[in-house]
Design an enzyme around this catalytic site. Structure first.
Site, PDB file in Angstrom:
ATOM      1  CG  HIS A   1      -2.388  -2.781  -6.903  1.00 23.01           C
ATOM      2  ND1 HIS A   1      -1.152  -3.271  -7.274  1.00 23.01           N
ATOM      3  CD2 HIS A   1      -2.993  -2.378  -8.046  1.00 23.01           C
ATOM      4  CE1 HIS A   1      -1.016  -3.169  -8.594  1.00 23.01           C
ATOM      5  NE2 HIS A   1      -2.127  -2.639  -9.091  1.00 23.01           N
TER       6      HIS A   1
ATOM      7  CG  HIS B   1      -5.072  -5.346 -11.361  1.00 23.45           C
ATOM      8  ND1 HIS B   1      -3.946  -6.002 -11.819  1.00 23.45           N
ATOM      9  CD2 HIS B   1      -4.721  -4.048 -11.209  1.00 23.45           C
ATOM     10  CE1 HIS B   1      -2.947  -5.121 -11.930  1.00 23.45           C
ATOM     11  NE2 HIS B   1      -3.397  -3.927 -11.564  1.00 23.45           N
ATOM     12  CD  GLU B   2      -6.460  -1.113  -9.733  1.00 21.75           C
ATOM     13  OE1 GLU B   2      -5.629  -0.794  -8.858  1.00 21.75           O
ATOM     14  OE2 GLU B   2      -6.203  -1.018 -10.950  1.00 21.75           O
TER      15      GLU B   2
ATOM     16  CG  ASP C   1       0.597  -2.588 -11.707  1.00 17.96           C
ATOM     17  OD1 ASP C   1       0.648  -1.354 -11.620  1.00 17.96           O
ATOM     18  OD2 ASP C   1      -0.461  -3.231 -11.701  1.00 17.96           O
TER      19      ASP C   1
END
Length: 186
Positions: A126, A122-123, A132
């Site tokens: 980014h 997930h990170e 998000d």
């Protein structure tokens, strides 16, 4: 117009001279552009402590999921595009430009039961330019914590994959991407 006629006449003259000399004239085959090489982004997970294997797995998931970007561990002494650190806060990414920045794998979320590989993927998402998408279902990697602690899905969905492909699709190796300055805290 004059140039076009001249070049057309020149081409015709060449064909006539080839036929007079017994040579063969062949139309040039159109060349197709070679596919762009994946943009290699290096990461330094030396400061990720107990999350090192989760970070490596998160990077591998992105490598399996998209073609335009490849995440590789930085070689010793090499300056990495992405720095990954562990801390006691909440996981977050601090992108500086597309494909560059710092990721924090926060122990606070891990202690609450969130999956470390999902957090890592997930990170890294980014850093690859994804925002998000909260609230969201477990099938959306970028739904982050809103999918709950029971969600362990570390894979981007088709929309997320396509967005990363689009973010990097026009970026050729060696060309600086467009700058992005944003702080994303999950």
């Amino acid at each position: 117009m004059h140039v076009r006629m001249l070049s057309g006449g020149l081409a015709a003259a060449c064909l006539v001279s080839l036929s007079l000399t017994g040579g063969q004239a062949a139309a040039a085959a159109p060349q197709t552009a070679a596919p762009l090489a994946a943009r290699v982004l290096t990461y330094d997970a030396g400061g990720s402590a107990e999350f090192r294997s989760a970070v490596d797995r998160g990077a591998a998931i992105w490598n399996e999921s998209v073609d335009v970007v490849e995440l590789r561990p930085a070689a010793a002494g090499q300056r990495a595009n992405i720095r990954v650190l562990a801390d006691n806060g909440w996981p977050r990414a601090l992108p500086t430009t597309l494909g560059n920045g710092t990721v924090y794998i926060g122990r606070q979320a891990v202690n609450q039961g969130y999956n470390t590989v999902r957090i890592s993927a997930h990170e890294l998402g980014h850093i690859l330019g994804l925002p998000d998408r909260k609230p969201g279902p477990c099938s959306s990697l970028m739904s982050g914590s809103s999918a709950g602690t029971a969600c362990t899905n570390p894979y981007p969905n088709a929309v997320e994959k396509a967005e990363v492909e689009g973010n990097f699709g026009d970026v050729r190796v060696g060309r600086a991407p467009a700058a992005r300055a944003e702080v994303i805290v999950d």
